[in-house]
Design an enzyme around this catalytic site. Sequence first.
Site, PDB file in Angstrom:
ATOM      1  N   ARG A 171      -3.243  -7.223 -20.752  1.00 40.14           N
ATOM      2  CA  ARG A 171      -4.205  -6.727 -21.749  1.00 40.14           C
ATOM      3  C   ARG A 171      -3.586  -5.742 -22.725  1.00 40.14           C
ATOM      4  NH1 ARG A 171      -9.315  -7.031 -21.191  1.00 40.14           N
ATOM      5  NH2 ARG A 171      -9.715  -4.975 -22.063  1.00 40.14           N
ATOM      6  N   GLU A 215       3.095  -8.059   8.267  1.00 41.31           N
ATOM      7  CA  GLU A 215       3.314  -6.618   8.452  1.00 41.31           C
ATOM      8  C   GLU A 215       4.174  -6.019   7.344  1.00 41.31           C
ATOM      9  OE1 GLU A 215       1.754  -5.039  11.019  1.00 41.31           O
ATOM     10  OE2 GLU A 215       0.884  -6.995  11.410  1.00 41.31           O
ATOM     11  N   ASP A 275     -11.422   0.709 -23.966  1.00 41.34           N
ATOM     12  CA  ASP A 275     -11.583   0.539 -22.519  1.00 41.34           C
ATOM     13  C   ASP A 275     -11.628   1.881 -21.810  1.00 41.34           C
ATOM     14  OD1 ASP A 275     -11.660  -2.158 -22.410  1.00 41.34           O
ATOM     15  OD2 ASP A 275      -9.583  -2.432 -21.800  1.00 41.34           O
ATOM     16  N   PRO A 285       0.822  -1.225   0.000  1.00 35.62           N
ATOM     17  CA  PRO A 285       0.000   0.000   0.000  1.00 35.62           C
ATOM     18  C   PRO A 285       0.850   1.266   0.000  1.00 35.62           C
ATOM     19  CG  PRO A 285      -0.294  -1.244   2.054  1.00 35.62           C
ATOM     20  CD  PRO A 285       0.591  -2.063   1.184  1.00 35.62           C
TER      21      PRO A 285
HETATM   22  N1  ADE Z   1      -0.694  -5.351   0.023  1.00 36.79           N
HETATM   23  C1  ADE Z   1      -1.513  -5.001   1.025  1.00 36.79           C
HETATM   24  N2  ADE Z   1      -2.305  -3.985   0.677  1.00 36.79           N
HETATM   25  C2  ADE Z   1      -1.965  -3.661  -0.600  1.00 36.79           C
HETATM   26  C3  ADE Z   1      -2.412  -2.684  -1.508  1.00 36.79           C
HETATM   27  N3  ADE Z   1      -3.367  -1.804  -1.205  1.00 36.79           N
HETATM   28  N4  ADE Z   1      -1.847  -2.648  -2.723  1.00 36.79           N
HETATM   29  C4  ADE Z   1      -0.866  -3.508  -3.042  1.00 36.79           C
HETATM   30  N5  ADE Z   1      -0.397  -4.457  -2.225  1.00 36.79           N
HETATM   31  C5  ADE Z   1      -0.935  -4.542  -1.007  1.00 36.79           C
END
Ligand code: ADE
Length: 231
Positions: free
Chosen positions: A156, A118, A171, A91
């Site tokens: 794609r 984590e 798309d 994330p």
């Molecule tokens: N791993 C955990 N959350 C994630 C996310 N939002 N994007 C990519 N990998 C992740």
Amino acid sequence: MLMDLVSIFPQMLDEPLKAGVLGRAQDGGPLQVRVHDLRDFARDRHRVTDEPPYGGGPGMVMKPEPFFRAVEHCLEGDRDPSRTRVLLMTPQGRKLSHRLCQEMSIEDHLVILCPRYEGVDERVRQWAVTHEVSLGDFVLSGGEIAALAVVDAVARLIPGVVGDPESVADDSFAGDRLEGPQYTRPREYRGLGVPDILCSGDHGAVDRWRVCQSRKRTEMRRPELLCRRGR
Ligand code: ADE
């Protein structure tokens, strides 16, 4: 293009990769996907891939050695390392977008690391990873689902993967517009009809209607896409 996926849950990846467009792309097509079990790169009897964090704290951190060895294994035989990306799904990464997928689609090789728990020991980022990619501002239990999204969206864009290149060009996001509404048979269902113009046989009028609908939908749902290019 070659894509390598590294995970402690390879079974989460195997089946989705066999279905539909992705399955066909690998079946004599321009895509090769290899799935690796991270535990195969652990050297201890219990194939351990995570440990508690130094300094204490909740959860576990993924150990560096299995990832280092897995990446080395995946990169063996690469002729031009400048055309390889090693992605970490996290994330904290750059948000996945059509543009990022386009950039990745012209590489020769993607190695996609899917951490759990984590996160990973920071040295994996320092040594092995060239790009960090996020699916969005939310947290998944691991990188596998995000990695599948990358594989699908990038594949794609590789010529020859989607049978009809026009359908990729149409798309949503390809032209910074959302696609407008689509209909198929029956002409009427539970009292809900199809716009007459689509059945008129007037291709020019249909095209104009579609452009107009696409613009309207973009204005309603994602107005910032139109502003982005001053449209
Ligand atoms: N791993 C955990 N959350 C994630 C996310 N939002 N994007 C990519 N990998 C992740």
